[in-house]
Enzyme design. Structure first.
Site, PDB file in Angstrom:
ATOM      1  N   ARG A   1       0.834  -1.207   0.000  1.00 22.22           N
ATOM      2  CA  ARG A   1       0.000   0.000   0.000  1.00 22.22           C
ATOM      3  C   ARG A   1       0.871   1.261   0.000  1.00 22.22           C
ATOM      4  O   ARG A   1       0.916   1.989  -0.971  1.00 22.22           O
ATOM      5  CB  ARG A   1      -0.937  -0.027   1.227  1.00 22.22           C
ATOM      6  CG  ARG A   1      -2.044   1.013   1.197  1.00 22.22           C
ATOM      7  CD  ARG A   1      -1.633   2.400   1.568  1.00 22.22           C
ATOM      8  NE  ARG A   1      -1.004   2.486   2.900  1.00 22.22           N
ATOM      9  CZ  ARG A   1      -0.433   3.591   3.364  1.00 22.22           C
ATOM     10  NH1 ARG A   1      -0.384   4.690   2.630  1.00 22.22           N
ATOM     11  NH2 ARG A   1       0.139   3.603   4.557  1.00 22.22           N
ATOM     12  N   ASP A   2       1.619   1.484   1.066  1.00 26.45           N
ATOM     13  CA  ASP A   2       2.380   2.739   1.178  1.00 26.45           C
ATOM     14  C   ASP A   2       3.441   2.798   0.078  1.00 26.45           C
ATOM     15  O   ASP A   2       3.735   3.864  -0.469  1.00 26.45           O
ATOM     16  CB  ASP A   2       3.038   2.832   2.565  1.00 26.45           C
ATOM     17  CG  ASP A   2       3.285   4.258   3.000  1.00 26.45           C
ATOM     18  OD1 ASP A   2       3.341   5.140   2.131  1.00 26.45           O
ATOM     19  OD2 ASP A   2       3.461   4.496   4.211  1.00 26.45           O
TER      20      ASP A   2
ATOM     21  N   HIS B   1       5.689   4.280  12.626  1.00 25.27           N
ATOM     22  CA  HIS B   1       5.624   4.206  11.146  1.00 25.27           C
ATOM     23  C   HIS B   1       6.607   5.260  10.633  1.00 25.27           C
ATOM     24  O   HIS B   1       6.251   6.423  10.463  1.00 25.27           O
ATOM     25  CB  HIS B   1       4.179   4.492  10.720  1.00 25.27           C
ATOM     26  CG  HIS B   1       3.930   4.558   9.247  1.00 25.27           C
ATOM     27  ND1 HIS B   1       3.257   3.565   8.560  1.00 25.27           N
ATOM     28  CD2 HIS B   1       4.227   5.488   8.310  1.00 25.27           C
ATOM     29  CE1 HIS B   1       3.152   3.890   7.282  1.00 25.27           C
ATOM     30  NE2 HIS B   1       3.725   5.066   7.110  1.00 25.27           N
TER      31      HIS B   1
ATOM     32  N   HIS C   1       9.189   6.844   8.062  1.00 27.48           N
ATOM     33  CA  HIS C   1       9.776   6.944   6.715  1.00 27.48           C
ATOM     34  C   HIS C   1      11.257   7.278   6.889  1.00 27.48           C
ATOM     35  O   HIS C   1      11.648   7.897   7.876  1.00 27.48           O
ATOM     36  CB  HIS C   1       9.031   7.998   5.893  1.00 27.48           C
ATOM     37  CG  HIS C   1       7.696   7.508   5.397  1.00 27.48           C
ATOM     38  ND1 HIS C   1       7.513   7.015   4.132  1.00 27.48           N
ATOM     39  CD2 HIS C   1       6.496   7.396   6.032  1.00 27.48           C
ATOM     40  CE1 HIS C   1       6.243   6.619   3.993  1.00 27.48           C
ATOM     41  NE2 HIS C   1       5.604   6.846   5.127  1.00 27.48           N
TER      42      HIS C   1
ATOM     43  N   CYS D   1       4.813   9.135  -0.055  1.00 25.67           N
ATOM     44  CA  CYS D   1       3.424   9.560   0.092  1.00 25.67           C
ATOM     45  C   CYS D   1       3.172  10.572  -0.997  1.00 25.67           C
ATOM     46  O   CYS D   1       3.904  11.562  -1.115  1.00 25.67           O
ATOM     47  CB  CYS D   1       3.170  10.181   1.466  1.00 25.67           C
ATOM     48  SG  CYS D   1       1.494  10.843   1.610  1.00 25.67           S
TER      49      CYS D   1
ATOM     50  N   ASN E   1       9.132   3.994   3.369  1.00 27.37           N
ATOM     51  CA  ASN E   1       9.210   3.562   4.768  1.00 27.37           C
ATOM     52  C   ASN E   1      10.562   2.918   4.972  1.00 27.37           C
ATOM     53  O   ASN E   1      11.203   2.474   4.024  1.00 27.37           O
ATOM     54  CB  ASN E   1       8.152   2.492   5.032  1.00 27.37           C
ATOM     55  CG  ASN E   1       6.752   3.042   4.921  1.00 27.37           C
ATOM     56  OD1 ASN E   1       6.176   3.036   3.850  1.00 27.37           O
ATOM     57  ND2 ASN E   1       6.236   3.531   6.018  1.00 27.37           N
TER      58      ASN E   1
HETATM   59  P1  HMG Z   1     -12.988  14.679  -1.848  1.00 25.68           P
HETATM   60  O1  HMG Z   1     -12.746  15.114  -3.279  1.00 25.68           O
HETATM   61  O2  HMG Z   1     -13.093  15.739  -0.806  1.00 25.68           O
HETATM   62  O3  HMG Z   1     -14.202  13.657  -1.725  1.00 25.68           O
HETATM   63  O4  HMG Z   1     -11.813  13.687  -1.463  1.00 25.68           O
HETATM   64  P2  HMG Z   1     -15.715  13.750  -2.077  1.00 25.68           P
HETATM   65  O5  HMG Z   1     -16.443  13.018  -1.010  1.00 25.68           O
HETATM   66  O6  HMG Z   1     -16.119  15.178  -2.393  1.00 25.68           O
HETATM   67  O7  HMG Z   1     -15.830  12.890  -3.422  1.00 25.68           O
HETATM   68  C1  HMG Z   1     -15.207  13.315  -4.645  1.00 25.68           C
HETATM   69  C2  HMG Z   1     -15.187  12.134  -5.614  1.00 25.68           C
HETATM   70  O8  HMG Z   1     -14.392  11.061  -5.093  1.00 25.68           O
HETATM   71  C3  HMG Z   1     -16.554  11.528  -5.874  1.00 25.68           C
HETATM   72  O9  HMG Z   1     -16.520  11.010  -7.194  1.00 25.68           O
HETATM   73  C4  HMG Z   1     -16.618  10.376  -4.922  1.00 25.68           C
HETATM   74  O10 HMG Z   1     -17.482   9.354  -5.343  1.00 25.68           O
HETATM   75  C5  HMG Z   1     -15.185   9.870  -4.959  1.00 25.68           C
HETATM   76  P3  HMG Z   1     -17.109  11.855  -8.466  1.00 25.68           P
HETATM   77  O11 HMG Z   1     -18.533  12.132  -8.089  1.00 25.68           O
HETATM   78  O12 HMG Z   1     -16.280  13.118  -8.570  1.00 25.68           O
HETATM   79  O13 HMG Z   1     -16.920  10.924  -9.620  1.00 25.68           O
HETATM   80  N1  HMG Z   1     -14.797   9.199  -3.714  1.00 25.68           N
HETATM   81  C6  HMG Z   1     -14.279   7.957  -3.655  1.00 25.68           C
HETATM   82  N2  HMG Z   1     -13.986   7.043  -4.598  1.00 25.68           N
HETATM   83  C7  HMG Z   1     -13.495   5.873  -4.182  1.00 25.68           C
HETATM   84  N3  HMG Z   1     -13.245   5.570  -2.891  1.00 25.68           N
HETATM   85  C8  HMG Z   1     -13.499   6.458  -1.925  1.00 25.68           C
HETATM   86  C9  HMG Z   1     -14.044   7.705  -2.296  1.00 25.68           C
HETATM   87  N4  HMG Z   1     -14.417   8.787  -1.602  1.00 25.68           N
HETATM   88  C10 HMG Z   1     -14.874   9.691  -2.469  1.00 25.68           C
HETATM   89  N5  HMG Z   1     -13.247   6.146  -0.656  1.00 25.68           N
HETATM   90  C11 HMG Z   1     -10.982  11.811  -0.235  1.00 25.68           C
HETATM   91  C12 HMG Z   1     -11.734  13.126  -0.168  1.00 25.68           C
HETATM   92  C13 HMG Z   1     -10.682  11.400   1.188  1.00 25.68           C
HETATM   93  C14 HMG Z   1     -11.852  10.772  -0.915  1.00 25.68           C
HETATM   94  C15 HMG Z   1      -9.695  12.027  -1.068  1.00 25.68           C
HETATM   95  O14 HMG Z   1      -9.024  13.130  -0.551  1.00 25.68           O
HETATM   96  C16 HMG Z   1      -8.784  10.836  -1.070  1.00 25.68           C
HETATM   97  O15 HMG Z   1      -9.091   9.798  -1.632  1.00 25.68           O
HETATM   98  N6  HMG Z   1      -7.604  10.983  -0.428  1.00 25.68           N
HETATM   99  C17 HMG Z   1      -6.683   9.879  -0.294  1.00 25.68           C
HETATM  100  C18 HMG Z   1      -5.302  10.369  -0.139  1.00 25.68           C
HETATM  101  C19 HMG Z   1      -4.371   9.205   0.058  1.00 25.68           C
HETATM  102  O16 HMG Z   1      -4.688   8.078  -0.262  1.00 25.68           O
HETATM  103  N7  HMG Z   1      -3.162   9.498   0.577  1.00 25.68           N
HETATM  104  C20 HMG Z   1      -2.184   8.495   0.822  1.00 25.68           C
HETATM  105  C21 HMG Z   1      -2.523   7.606   1.974  1.00 25.68           C
HETATM  106  S1  HMG Z   1      -2.158   8.335   3.553  1.00 25.68           S
HETATM  107  C22 HMG Z   1      -0.467   8.030   3.782  1.00 25.68           C
HETATM  108  O17 HMG Z   1       0.189   7.549   2.893  1.00 25.68           O
HETATM  109  C23 HMG Z   1       0.129   8.325   5.132  1.00 25.68           C
HETATM  110  C24 HMG Z   1       0.395   7.076   5.958  1.00 25.68           C
HETATM  111  O18 HMG Z   1       1.274   6.184   5.281  1.00 25.68           O
HETATM  112  C25 HMG Z   1       1.026   7.463   7.309  1.00 25.68           C
HETATM  113  C26 HMG Z   1       2.244   8.383   7.132  1.00 25.68           C
HETATM  114  O19 HMG Z   1       3.257   7.956   6.555  1.00 25.68           O
HETATM  115  O20 HMG Z   1       2.126   9.516   7.557  1.00 25.68           O
HETATM  116  C27 HMG Z   1      -0.906   6.308   6.251  1.00 25.68           C
HETATM  117 MG    MG Z   2       3.412   6.274   5.253  1.00 26.88          MG
END
Ligand code: HMG
Ligand code: MG
Length: 305
Positions: free
Chosen positions: A15-16, A207, A209, A240, A249
């Site tokens: 995933r990450d 966690h 990096h 990320c 990581n």
């Molecule tokens: P948004 O644009 O504010 O969401 O995004 P929305 O609710 O307004 O929806 C917009 C569109 O997205 C719609 O589709 C929804 O259906 C769709 P449209 O009508 O435009 O065709 N949608 C989705 N589709 C699939 N699955 C969903 C979903 N939700 C809405 N779950 C949202 C808000 C949270 C969805 C967006 O910002 C997002 O997906 N962000 C993800 C970011 C991400 O994945 N970042 C990386 C992971 S975190 C990380 O790596 C850190 C970590 O490792 C720890 C660390 O290292 O710090 C965990």
């Molecule tokens: Mg991470």
């Protein structure tokens, strides 16, 4: 040093790691990677994330990946869910373990999940409630616990506040993300001590990096306080997409080598993880970021010659 006798490693590479690859990795390769890591003894392999494919196209095959993995008894395969839509997808694909992910930094929260910290916590509450009611386990993440790419320093109290909320919602564990790898051991210990006043240490995970090469030092500092769960990525895959310049990581191989040297049990076969690291890097055409992985692979090749 009074270190834990056993440590649980969560490999977050599928995933990450893969969420940050420029090329689209075939679903077959993702499934094979997850299965091979579980077969090597990893007790938890973070499989994918049910996020918007517009935001992270690399994870668009989350339903397929989740449905297809051969699940080994006793191994958990958490998947990320940012909202109820993500949870619906995870439930449909029969995930048993989901992870919600927030941040200790307002700016990062907005860039990563398009809402403020408080809005995200309000959004996570029903996700947690419904997941728990469906019999799932919920893990919580906090990003930017030792620094933010937009805001710089982050107060340990800001981390503790979010950790406390995630714990109160029913998360079995809160994983503390040094998203940009700027943390150093004393700072990591100060943060952990502050968070542990609100959430039991046994329910915290590190966690880290490895952007600044501090991850192993931060792990050792965390072990000294009793933290016994760490996230890592095979071959150091990862980054990320919303933290520019963040590298992967800490490599699982490097963590295993450190823990073996300390006499800490993990149940994971280091040589098998080294082989998986070499395979995935070759398959997706990426350099292997694990120092121990490269060294052990080179030694094995010399011995075979
Ligand atoms: P948004 O644009 O504010 O969401 O995004 P929305 O609710 O307004 O929806 C917009 C569109 O997205 C719609 O589709 C929804 O259906 C769709 P449209 O009508 O435009 O065709 N949608 C989705 N589709 C699939 N699955 C969903 C979903 N939700 C809405 N779950 C949202 C808000 C949270 C969805 C967006 O910002 C997002 O997906 N962000 C993800 C970011 C991400 O994945 N970042 C990386 C992971 S975190 C990380 O790596 C850190 C970590 O490792 C720890 C660390 O290292 O710090 C965990
Ligand atoms: Mg991470």
């Amino acid at each position: 040093m009074n270190l834990p006798a056993r440590v649980r490693i969560v490999d977050v590479g599928p995933r990450d790691g893969l969420q940050n690859e420029a090329v689209q990795v075939p679903t077959d390769v993702k499934v094979e990677l997850i299965e091979r890591l579980a077969d090597a003894g990893l007790p938890a392999v973070e499989a994918t994330s049910f996020v918007s494919p517009k935001w992270v196209p690399q994870m668009a095959d989350a339903p397929d990946v989740t449905a297809r993995i051969r699940r080994k008894p006793g191994v958990s395969y958490p998947v990320l869910v940012p909202n109820l839509k993500g949870l619906e997808g995870a439930l449909a694909a029969k995930a048993e373990d989901v992870a919600i992910f927030g941040a200790a930094s307002e700016s990062f929260s907005r860039r990563n999940i398009n809402c403020s910290i408080d809005e995200s916590l309000d959004r996570f509450a029903p996700v947690c409630e419904q997941a728990l009611a469906a019999g799932l386990r919920v893990r919580g993440y906090i990003s930017c616990v030792l620094g933010c790419p937009y805001e710089g320093e982050i107060a340990p109290e800001a981390v503790a506040r979010v950790a406390q909320r995630l714990h109160a919602m029913g998360c079995y564990e809160v994983s503390l993300g040094d998203t940009i790898g700027t943390g150093t051991p004393a700072k990591a210990q100060r943060m952990l001590e502050t968070v542990a006043r609100h959430v039991p240490l046994q329910q915290l995970a590190g966690h880290y990096h490895d952007t600044y090469g501090q991850a192993l030092a931060n792990i050792l500092a965390s072990l000294e306080l009793g933290v016994a769960t760490f996230d890592s990525s095979v071959a150091g895959l990862g980054g990320c997409p919303y933290a520019k310049g963040a590298t992967g990581n800490v490599a699982t191989e490097d963590v295993l080598y450190l823990l073996e040297g300390l006499g800490i049990e993990t149940g994971v076969d280091l040589d098998r993880v080294v082989a998986i690291g070499a395979w995935i890097c070759e398959t997706i055409g990426r350099p292997n970021m694990s120092r121990a992985g490269r060294a052990i692979a080179a030694k094995t090749a010399r011995q075979a010659a």
